[in-house]
Design a protein around this motif. Structure first.
Motif, PDB file in Angstrom:
ATOM      1  N   LEU A 175      -0.104 -26.294  -1.610  1.00 31.54           N
ATOM      2  CA  LEU A 175       1.155 -26.621  -0.947  1.00 31.54           C
ATOM      3  C   LEU A 175       1.119 -26.521   0.564  1.00 31.54           C
ATOM      4  O   LEU A 175       2.088 -26.903   1.225  1.00 31.54           O
ATOM      5  CB  LEU A 175       2.258 -25.696  -1.473  1.00 31.54           C
ATOM      6  CG  LEU A 175       2.562 -25.791  -2.973  1.00 31.54           C
ATOM      7  CD1 LEU A 175       3.602 -24.747  -3.367  1.00 31.54           C
ATOM      8  CD2 LEU A 175       3.051 -27.187  -3.341  1.00 31.54           C
ATOM      9  N   TRP A 176       0.045 -26.049   1.156  1.00 30.85           N
ATOM     10  CA  TRP A 176       0.034 -25.733   2.587  1.00 30.85           C
ATOM     11  C   TRP A 176       0.300 -26.942   3.476  1.00 30.85           C
ATOM     12  O   TRP A 176       0.832 -26.823   4.584  1.00 30.85           O
ATOM     13  CB  TRP A 176      -1.311 -25.113   2.971  1.00 30.85           C
ATOM     14  CG  TRP A 176      -2.454 -26.096   2.981  1.00 30.85           C
ATOM     15  CD1 TRP A 176      -3.243 -26.440   1.929  1.00 30.85           C
ATOM     16  CD2 TRP A 176      -2.914 -26.847   4.097  1.00 30.85           C
ATOM     17  NE1 TRP A 176      -4.175 -27.369   2.310  1.00 30.85           N
ATOM     18  CE2 TRP A 176      -4.002 -27.634   3.649  1.00 30.85           C
ATOM     19  CE3 TRP A 176      -2.535 -26.943   5.439  1.00 30.85           C
ATOM     20  CZ2 TRP A 176      -4.704 -28.500   4.487  1.00 30.85           C
ATOM     21  CZ3 TRP A 176      -3.229 -27.803   6.278  1.00 30.85           C
ATOM     22  CH2 TRP A 176      -4.308 -28.572   5.803  1.00 30.85           C
ATOM     23  N   ASP A 178       2.366 -29.530   3.014  1.00 27.49           N
ATOM     24  CA  ASP A 178       3.647 -30.206   2.807  1.00 27.49           C
ATOM     25  C   ASP A 178       4.695 -29.693   3.795  1.00 27.49           C
ATOM     26  O   ASP A 178       5.060 -28.514   3.763  1.00 27.49           O
ATOM     27  CB  ASP A 178       4.109 -29.958   1.366  1.00 27.49           C
ATOM     28  CG  ASP A 178       5.366 -30.711   0.995  1.00 27.49           C
ATOM     29  OD1 ASP A 178       5.922 -31.414   1.859  1.00 27.49           O
ATOM     30  OD2 ASP A 178       5.798 -30.580  -0.165  1.00 27.49           O
ATOM     31  N   ASP A 179       5.233 -30.572   4.657  1.00 25.68           N
ATOM     32  CA  ASP A 179       6.215 -30.129   5.644  1.00 25.68           C
ATOM     33  C   ASP A 179       7.578 -29.825   5.021  1.00 25.68           C
ATOM     34  O   ASP A 179       8.456 -29.275   5.687  1.00 25.68           O
ATOM     35  CB  ASP A 179       6.365 -31.151   6.776  1.00 25.68           C
ATOM     36  CG  ASP A 179       6.939 -32.490   6.315  1.00 25.68           C
ATOM     37  OD1 ASP A 179       7.031 -32.721   5.099  1.00 25.68           O
ATOM     38  OD2 ASP A 179       7.269 -33.306   7.196  1.00 25.68           O
ATOM     39  N   GLN A 180       7.761 -30.163   3.746  1.00 25.72           N
ATOM     40  CA  GLN A 180       9.004 -29.847   3.041  1.00 25.72           C
ATOM     41  C   GLN A 180       8.919 -28.537   2.246  1.00 25.72           C
ATOM     42  O   GLN A 180       9.902 -28.133   1.631  1.00 25.72           O
ATOM     43  CB  GLN A 180       9.357 -30.986   2.085  1.00 25.72           C
ATOM     44  CG  GLN A 180       9.601 -32.314   2.774  1.00 25.72           C
ATOM     45  CD  GLN A 180      10.738 -32.248   3.776  1.00 25.72           C
ATOM     46  OE1 GLN A 180      11.833 -31.789   3.450  1.00 25.72           O
ATOM     47  NE2 GLN A 180      10.477 -32.688   4.993  1.00 25.72           N
ATOM     48  N   VAL A 181       7.763 -27.896   2.272  1.00 21.62           N
ATOM     49  CA  VAL A 181       7.569 -26.752   1.387  1.00 21.62           C
ATOM     50  C   VAL A 181       8.498 -25.592   1.733  1.00 21.62           C
ATOM     51  O   VAL A 181       8.979 -24.876   0.846  1.00 21.62           O
ATOM     52  CB  VAL A 181       6.094 -26.296   1.384  1.00 21.62           C
ATOM     53  CG1 VAL A 181       5.693 -25.635   2.700  1.00 21.62           C
ATOM     54  CG2 VAL A 181       5.824 -25.359   0.207  1.00 21.62           C
ATOM     55  N   TRP A 182       8.819 -25.411   3.014  1.00 16.98           N
ATOM     56  CA  TRP A 182       9.656 -24.267   3.404  1.00 16.98           C
ATOM     57  C   TRP A 182      11.080 -24.447   2.874  1.00 16.98           C
ATOM     58  O   TRP A 182      11.692 -23.492   2.372  1.00 16.98           O
ATOM     59  CB  TRP A 182       9.636 -24.098   4.918  1.00 16.98           C
ATOM     60  CG  TRP A 182       8.250 -24.204   5.459  1.00 16.98           C
ATOM     61  CD1 TRP A 182       7.745 -25.185   6.260  1.00 16.98           C
ATOM     62  CD2 TRP A 182       7.152 -23.317   5.174  1.00 16.98           C
ATOM     63  NE1 TRP A 182       6.411 -24.957   6.502  1.00 16.98           N
ATOM     64  CE2 TRP A 182       6.022 -23.827   5.861  1.00 16.98           C
ATOM     65  CE3 TRP A 182       7.017 -22.142   4.432  1.00 16.98           C
ATOM     66  CZ2 TRP A 182       4.778 -23.212   5.815  1.00 16.98           C
ATOM     67  CZ3 TRP A 182       5.779 -21.524   4.380  1.00 16.98           C
ATOM     68  CH2 TRP A 182       4.683 -22.054   5.062  1.00 16.98           C
ATOM     69  N   ARG A 225       0.162 -15.725   5.750  1.00 13.74           N
ATOM     70  CA  ARG A 225       1.255 -14.778   6.000  1.00 13.74           C
ATOM     71  C   ARG A 225       2.599 -15.504   6.084  1.00 13.74           C
ATOM     72  O   ARG A 225       3.616 -14.982   5.628  1.00 13.74           O
ATOM     73  CB  ARG A 225       0.996 -13.981   7.269  1.00 13.74           C
ATOM     74  CG  ARG A 225       2.063 -12.915   7.540  1.00 13.74           C
ATOM     75  CD  ARG A 225       1.699 -11.971   8.661  1.00 13.74           C
ATOM     76  NE  ARG A 225       0.598 -11.092   8.264  1.00 13.74           N
ATOM     77  CZ  ARG A 225      -0.635 -11.160   8.780  1.00 13.74           C
ATOM     78  NH1 ARG A 225      -0.918 -12.091   9.693  1.00 13.74           N
ATOM     79  NH2 ARG A 225      -1.576 -10.337   8.379  1.00 13.74           N
ATOM     80  N   ARG A 226       2.613 -16.686   6.674  1.00 15.46           N
ATOM     81  CA  ARG A 226       3.858 -17.447   6.732  1.00 15.46           C
ATOM     82  C   ARG A 226       4.378 -17.751   5.328  1.00 15.46           C
ATOM     83  O   ARG A 226       5.576 -17.665   5.071  1.00 15.46           O
ATOM     84  CB  ARG A 226       3.656 -18.743   7.513  1.00 15.46           C
ATOM     85  CG  ARG A 226       4.939 -19.554   7.691  1.00 15.46           C
ATOM     86  CD  ARG A 226       4.683 -20.844   8.447  1.00 15.46           C
ATOM     87  NE  ARG A 226       5.932 -21.594   8.615  1.00 15.46           N
ATOM     88  CZ  ARG A 226       6.002 -22.837   9.113  1.00 15.46           C
ATOM     89  NH1 ARG A 226       4.898 -23.454   9.499  1.00 15.46           N
ATOM     90  NH2 ARG A 226       7.162 -23.442   9.227  1.00 15.46           N
ATOM     91  N   GLN A 267      -5.411  -8.283   5.636  1.00 12.75           N
ATOM     92  CA  GLN A 267      -5.438  -8.775   7.003  1.00 12.75           C
ATOM     93  C   GLN A 267      -4.648 -10.073   7.205  1.00 12.75           C
ATOM     94  O   GLN A 267      -4.081 -10.291   8.284  1.00 12.75           O
ATOM     95  CB  GLN A 267      -6.879  -8.996   7.459  1.00 12.75           C
ATOM     96  CG  GLN A 267      -7.674  -7.724   7.658  1.00 12.75           C
ATOM     97  CD  GLN A 267      -9.086  -7.974   8.144  1.00 12.75           C
ATOM     98  OE1 GLN A 267      -9.553  -9.122   8.176  1.00 12.75           O
ATOM     99  NE2 GLN A 267      -9.777  -6.923   8.531  1.00 12.75           N
ATOM    100  N   HIS A 268      -4.612 -10.923   6.190  1.00 15.13           N
ATOM    101  CA  HIS A 268      -4.089 -12.273   6.398  1.00 15.13           C
ATOM    102  C   HIS A 268      -2.875 -12.625   5.553  1.00 15.13           C
ATOM    103  O   HIS A 268      -2.232 -13.647   5.819  1.00 15.13           O
ATOM    104  CB  HIS A 268      -5.206 -13.291   6.133  1.00 15.13           C
ATOM    105  CG  HIS A 268      -6.369 -13.140   7.046  1.00 15.13           C
ATOM    106  ND1 HIS A 268      -6.357 -13.575   8.354  1.00 15.13           N
ATOM    107  CD2 HIS A 268      -7.601 -12.567   6.849  1.00 15.13           C
ATOM    108  CE1 HIS A 268      -7.513 -13.303   8.925  1.00 15.13           C
ATOM    109  NE2 HIS A 268      -8.279 -12.684   8.035  1.00 15.13           N
TER     110      HIS A 268
END
Length: 270
Positions: A175-176, A178-182, A225-226, A267-268
């Protein structure tokens, strides 16, 4: 955050580590959870695996996988998978829906088939106390592995059923991009449909077998992390599985992979 309280090792990450050694390794490393795969469970047997994991004090976070709804015998196989999840104490069965039917170019029709198949499974899943998690895969897998390519696709199907019965699997590898994922994560959280959260990095160049292009946390380009912060903001408080498919990772000793996985997670991801 600096603890392992939500960490879960998905068995795919240490694919060639035998079940008993995997469980012992998790206990030694202070890992509280494990995501199981049906093929690896089959090697030991469902009852023995359930007893082993339970005696070790590990929580089974998911069972992978059901789905492939265009394959012969899909219904019986998925009913068995639900029963296996219940026997193992896995609250979630991850579904990889399958690609286009042979000879078909009808993606919309294939997605309707997925919805119909899930509808056929929901009564059994509800009776077993297992939540079905529709997993969207990266669009490059749409033809042969999964016509559900976005979180929105998955939610559009899940919305027809009770959230306790059908949710979605959030996998950073798929999913990383996709600009709609958030927006869709917020939608999923508001509906209580985030059934599981799986973490892997995207590394390039991809290997010849693109399915095996996942990296351990911190080895690729994904804002892990995002994603974790986004699922947290959406209300998800469940386990965080690290699920990696890569020949180079599988060729290494399981103890070493687990140690690096934990380091990358701390860490990530956190």
């Amino acid at each position: 955050m600096s603890d392992l309280s939500r960490f879960s090792l998905n068995q795919a990450t240490t694919k060639r580590w035998p079940m008993r050694e995997t469980v012992a390794g998790c206990v030694a490393a202070g890992v509280p959870g494990i995501g199981l795969w049906r093929d690896q469970v089959d090697e030991l047997g469902v009852e023995r695996t359930a007893a082993l994991v339970r005696s070790a004090g590990l929580t089974v976070t998911t069972l992978c996988r059901g789905g492939f709804f265009t394959a012969d015998g899909w219904r019986d196989d998925n009913l068995r998978a639900i029963d296996e999840a219940a026997a193992l104490g896995a609250p979630v069965l991850v579904l990889v829906s399958g690609g286009l039917p042979p000879g078909s170019r009808d993606v919309d029709g294939a997605r309707r088939m997925v919805a119909d198949a899930i509808a056929a499974l929901v009564p059994h899943a509800e009776a077993a106390g297992v939540q079905l998690a529709i997993e969207p895969l990266h669009p490059m897998f749409a033809s042969d592995r999964c016509v559900i390519a976005t979180l929105g696709n998955a939610l559009d199907i899940a919305d027809a059923f009770p959230a306790a019965a059908v949710g979605v699997a959030v996998d950073t590898y798929h999913l990383w991009w996709d600009d709609q994922v958030w927006t869709q994560l917020a939608r999923a959280g508001a509906a209580g449909r985030i059934a599981c959260f799986q973490v892997a990095d995207w590394i390039t160049p991809l290997p010849e077998g693109v399915l095996l292009g996942r990296g351990l946390p911190g080895t690729g380009c994904v804002e892990l992390r995002r994603f974790r912060e986004a699922v947290d903001a959406a209300g998800y408080r469940g386990p965080i599985e690290v699920e990696v498919f890569h020949e180079d990772v599988w060729s290494r000793p399981g103890e070493d992979v687990l140690a690096e996985t934990i380091k990358g997670y701390l860490q990530h991801v956190l």
